[in-house]
Design a protein around this motif. Structure first.
Motif, PDB file in Angstrom:
ATOM      1  N   THR A  58       0.829  -1.211   0.000  1.00 27.92           N
ATOM      2  CA  THR A  58       0.000   0.000   0.000  1.00 27.92           C
ATOM      3  C   THR A  58       0.864   1.263   0.000  1.00 27.92           C
ATOM      4  N   LEU A  59       2.146   1.135   0.353  1.00 31.00           N
ATOM      5  CA  LEU A  59       3.062   2.282   0.284  1.00 31.00           C
ATOM      6  C   LEU A  59       3.765   2.339  -1.071  1.00 31.00           C
ATOM      7  N   GLY A  60       3.363   1.455  -1.979  1.00 25.85           N
ATOM      8  CA  GLY A  60       3.971   1.445  -3.313  1.00 25.85           C
ATOM      9  C   GLY A  60       5.287   0.698  -3.369  1.00 25.85           C
ATOM     10  N   ILE A  61       5.535  -0.141  -2.353  1.00 22.74           N
ATOM     11  CA  ILE A  61       6.793  -0.890  -2.322  1.00 22.74           C
ATOM     12  C   ILE A  61       6.476  -2.372  -2.487  1.00 22.74           C
ATOM     13  N   SER A  62       7.041  -2.979  -3.537  1.00 23.54           N
ATOM     14  CA  SER A  62       6.817  -4.412  -3.696  1.00 23.54           C
ATOM     15  C   SER A  62       8.030  -5.065  -4.319  1.00 23.54           C
ATOM     16  N   GLY A  63       8.158  -6.356  -4.060  1.00 26.27           N
ATOM     17  CA  GLY A  63       9.310  -7.099  -4.554  1.00 26.27           C
ATOM     18  C   GLY A  63       9.148  -7.455  -6.013  1.00 26.27           C
ATOM     19  N   ARG A  64      10.261  -7.685  -6.673  1.00 32.37           N
ATOM     20  CA  ARG A  64      10.223  -8.064  -8.078  1.00 32.37           C
ATOM     21  C   ARG A  64       9.947  -9.536  -8.214  1.00 32.37           C
ATOM     22  N   GLN A  65      10.247 -10.303  -7.187  1.00 32.30           N
ATOM     23  CA  GLN A  65      10.161 -11.750  -7.318  1.00 32.30           C
ATOM     24  C   GLN A  65       8.980 -12.334  -6.566  1.00 32.30           C
ATOM     25  N   GLY A  66       8.097 -11.458  -6.128  1.00 33.48           N
ATOM     26  CA  GLY A  66       6.931 -11.928  -5.404  1.00 33.48           C
ATOM     27  C   GLY A  66       7.262 -12.533  -4.058  1.00 33.48           C
ATOM     28  N   GLU A  67       8.420 -12.148  -3.517  1.00 31.29           N
ATOM     29  CA  GLU A  67       8.782 -12.735  -2.233  1.00 31.29           C
ATOM     30  C   GLU A  67       7.883 -12.186  -1.142  1.00 31.29           C
ATOM     31  N   HIS A  68       7.761 -12.964  -0.094  1.00 30.62           N
ATOM     32  CA  HIS A  68       6.885 -12.656   1.005  1.00 30.62           C
ATOM     33  C   HIS A  68       7.701 -11.935   2.082  1.00 30.62           C
ATOM     34  N   VAL A  69       7.207 -10.788   2.528  1.00 27.81           N
ATOM     35  CA  VAL A  69       7.913 -10.077   3.595  1.00 27.81           C
ATOM     36  C   VAL A  69       7.147 -10.271   4.892  1.00 27.81           C
ATOM     37  N   VAL A  70       7.871 -10.560   5.951  1.00 31.80           N
ATOM     38  CA  VAL A  70       7.255 -10.665   7.267  1.00 31.80           C
ATOM     39  C   VAL A  70       7.925  -9.642   8.177  1.00 31.80           C
ATOM     40  N   ALA A  71       7.108  -8.731   8.710  1.00 34.79           N
ATOM     41  CA  ALA A  71       7.646  -7.735   9.641  1.00 34.79           C
ATOM     42  C   ALA A  71       7.652  -8.342  11.041  1.00 34.79           C
ATOM     43  N   VAL A  72       8.771  -8.262  11.720  1.00 36.22           N
ATOM     44  CA  VAL A  72       8.870  -8.785  13.085  1.00 36.22           C
ATOM     45  C   VAL A  72       9.152  -7.606  14.018  1.00 36.22           C
ATOM     46  N   GLU A  73       8.309  -7.521  15.030  1.00 31.19           N
ATOM     47  CA  GLU A  73       8.248  -6.320  15.854  1.00 31.19           C
ATOM     48  C   GLU A  73       9.056  -6.494  17.145  1.00 31.19           C
ATOM     49  N   ASN A  74       9.970  -5.599  17.381  1.00 30.31           N
ATOM     50  CA  ASN A  74      10.697  -5.638  18.659  1.00 30.31           C
ATOM     51  C   ASN A  74       9.789  -5.144  19.784  1.00 30.31           C
ATOM     52  N   THR A  75       9.915  -5.787  20.934  1.00 28.55           N
ATOM     53  CA  THR A  75       9.140  -5.390  22.112  1.00 28.55           C
ATOM     54  C   THR A  75      10.104  -5.406  23.301  1.00 28.55           C
ATOM     55  N   PRO A  76       9.676  -4.890  24.435  1.00 26.48           N
ATOM     56  CA  PRO A  76      10.568  -4.965  25.603  1.00 26.48           C
ATOM     57  C   PRO A  76      10.927  -6.421  25.950  1.00 26.48           C
ATOM     58  N   GLU A  77      10.093  -7.357  25.542  1.00 28.21           N
ATOM     59  CA  GLU A  77      10.357  -8.772  25.860  1.00 28.21           C
ATOM     60  C   GLU A  77      11.254  -9.447  24.828  1.00 28.21           C
ATOM     61  N   THR A  78      11.111  -9.047  23.555  1.00 31.68           N
ATOM     62  CA  THR A  78      11.815  -9.759  22.478  1.00 31.68           C
ATOM     63  C   THR A  78      12.499  -8.809  21.506  1.00 31.68           C
ATOM     64  N   HIS A  79      13.774  -9.104  21.254  1.00 34.33           N
ATOM     65  CA  HIS A  79      14.514  -8.391  20.210  1.00 34.33           C
ATOM     66  C   HIS A  79      14.684  -9.346  19.036  1.00 34.33           C
ATOM     67  N   ASN A  80      14.379  -8.877  17.840  1.00 31.80           N
ATOM     68  CA  ASN A  80      14.491  -9.718  16.646  1.00 31.80           C
ATOM     69  C   ASN A  80      15.731  -9.370  15.839  1.00 31.80           C
ATOM     70  N   MET A  81      16.271 -10.399  15.219  1.00 32.01           N
ATOM     71  CA  MET A  81      17.497 -10.229  14.439  1.00 32.01           C
ATOM     72  C   MET A  81      17.396 -11.163  13.227  1.00 32.01           C
ATOM     73  N   VAL A  82      17.893 -10.706  12.075  1.00 33.75           N
ATOM     74  CA  VAL A  82      17.703 -11.456  10.835  1.00 33.75           C
ATOM     75  C   VAL A  82      19.039 -11.918  10.261  1.00 33.75           C
ATOM     76  N   VAL A  83      19.035 -13.114   9.706  1.00 34.72           N
ATOM     77  CA  VAL A  83      20.221 -13.680   9.064  1.00 34.72           C
ATOM     78  C   VAL A  83      19.734 -14.504   7.883  1.00 34.72           C
ATOM     79  N   CYS A  84      20.663 -14.886   6.997  1.00 37.99           N
ATOM     80  CA  CYS A  84      20.348 -15.937   6.022  1.00 37.99           C
ATOM     81  C   CYS A  84      21.487 -16.930   6.139  1.00 37.99           C
ATOM     82  N   THR A  85      21.209 -18.077   6.728  1.00 40.39           N
ATOM     83  CA  THR A  85      22.296 -19.051   6.927  1.00 40.39           C
ATOM     84  C   THR A  85      22.641 -19.773   5.628  1.00 40.39           C
TER      85      THR A  85
END
Lengths: 204, 109
Positions: free
Chosen positions: A82-109
């Motif tokens: 809806t912000l006009g941003i989309s992938g070229r390959q139709g990949e799925h984006v998942v937003a992960v939200e930091n909270t005081p309980e959980t910090h999220n970190m991303v890697v590709c192993t």
């Protein structure tokens, strides 16, 4: 010897990998397997258009608009579109939200999967064996090397990207930012904070 | 995709050939010649193989592994067989060595 001519009698020879890439490009365009115009469009996109400023817009919107945040939680790919941003390959984006309980970190192993449409081409450290191997094994140690020390009680959750699913970390909104508009908020959102190896900045 | 331009910051590629290689690979995938999951699987295997001897940096080592993966895939599919790729590479090398400085470098065909 007269020195009134060029020092290089012939063109400068490109590096071995550069010549190999040129050879592939020549063969593939001759066979019609790739379109030179498509190549130019891809270069233009990734060299000039996409980058962390787009991810930062998503984060700033999520911080300022609870309806957008809710939509992001439900279906990140659709909300981001809806912000006009989309992938070229139709990949799925998942937003992960930091909270005081959980910090999220991303890697590709596996290799270097990354939310290109939101963050552009990943930095060298994200693609390095050191980060790829250690992010899962010892995330707190890796975070410390990035200068991030989390409170004792905050868990670290590491997300392993794939070709199909790419993660965007929504960092916690810094304190003292109540009066800021979206553009001002976006300026506080660094690339690393959206990978989870940084935190959103404090207002100046 | 929005039309705004990224703020100038860190360059996404260290060398132009890396950008060309990236674009070539994405273009092949977008044209349907291989799926992106198939690419990441093949690339992951090469990274693992290259990284067995010593940890790879995310720059030269990384793009070298990328190039090896693409050459291998194209050799396997026959779209750019190894011999053909080596021949065309040699043509480019000769063209660079025989073209006067400042003139456009071209190969026949």
């Amino acid at each position: 010897m007269p020195h009134d001519h060029h020092d290089h009698p012939h063109s400068l020879l490109p590096s071995d990998p550069a010549l190999r890439v040129k050879a592939l490009e020549t063969i593939l365009t001759r066979k019609g397997l790739v379109d030179p115009a498509a190549l130019d469009a891809i270069l233009e996109t990734y060299e000039k258009k996409v980058g962390p400023h787009l991810g930062a817009r998503v984060v700033a919107r999520a911080w300022s608009d609870p309806a957008f945040m809710a939509a992001l939680r439900q279906d990140s790919t659709a909300a981001i579109a809806t912000l006009g941003i989309s992938g070229r390959q139709g990949e799925h984006v998942v937003a992960v939200e930091n909270t005081p309980e959980t910090h999220n970190m991303v890697v590709c192993t596996l290799c270097s999967c990354y939310p290109w449409p939101l963050l552009g081409i990943p930095p060298a450290w994200y693609k390095s064996d050191a980060y790829r191997a250690r992010a899962v094994r010892e995330p707190r140690k890796v975070l410390a090397e990035f200068g991030v020390t989390l409170p004792e009680g905050q868990k670290v959750r590491v997300w392993d990207s794939t070709a199909e699913v790419r993660y965007l970390v929504i960092p916690m909104r810094p304190e003292g930012t109540e009066g800021l508009d979206e553009a001002q908020l976006a300026a506080l959102v660094s690339r690393d904070s959206m990978i989870g190896t940084g935190l959103a900045g404090a207002p100046a | 995709m929005t039309t705004e331009t990224a703020p100038t910051g860190t360059a996404p590629f260290d060398e132009p050939w890396q950008a060309q290689l990236f674009a070539l690979t994405v273009a092949l995938s977008e044209a349907g010649h291989f799926s992106w999951p198939a690419w990441t699987e093949a690339f992951g295997a090469v990274l693992k193989d290259h990284g067995a001897a010593r940890p790879l940096d995310g720059q030269g080592d990384y793009w070298n592994a990328w190039l090896v993966t693409l050459e291998h895939l194209l050799d396997g599919s026959g779209w750019a067989a190894r011999d053909e790729a080596e021949q065309v590479r040699a043509l480019w090398e000769d063209a660079y060595l025989s073209t006067p400085h400042g003139k456009p470098v071209r190969i026949a065909g």
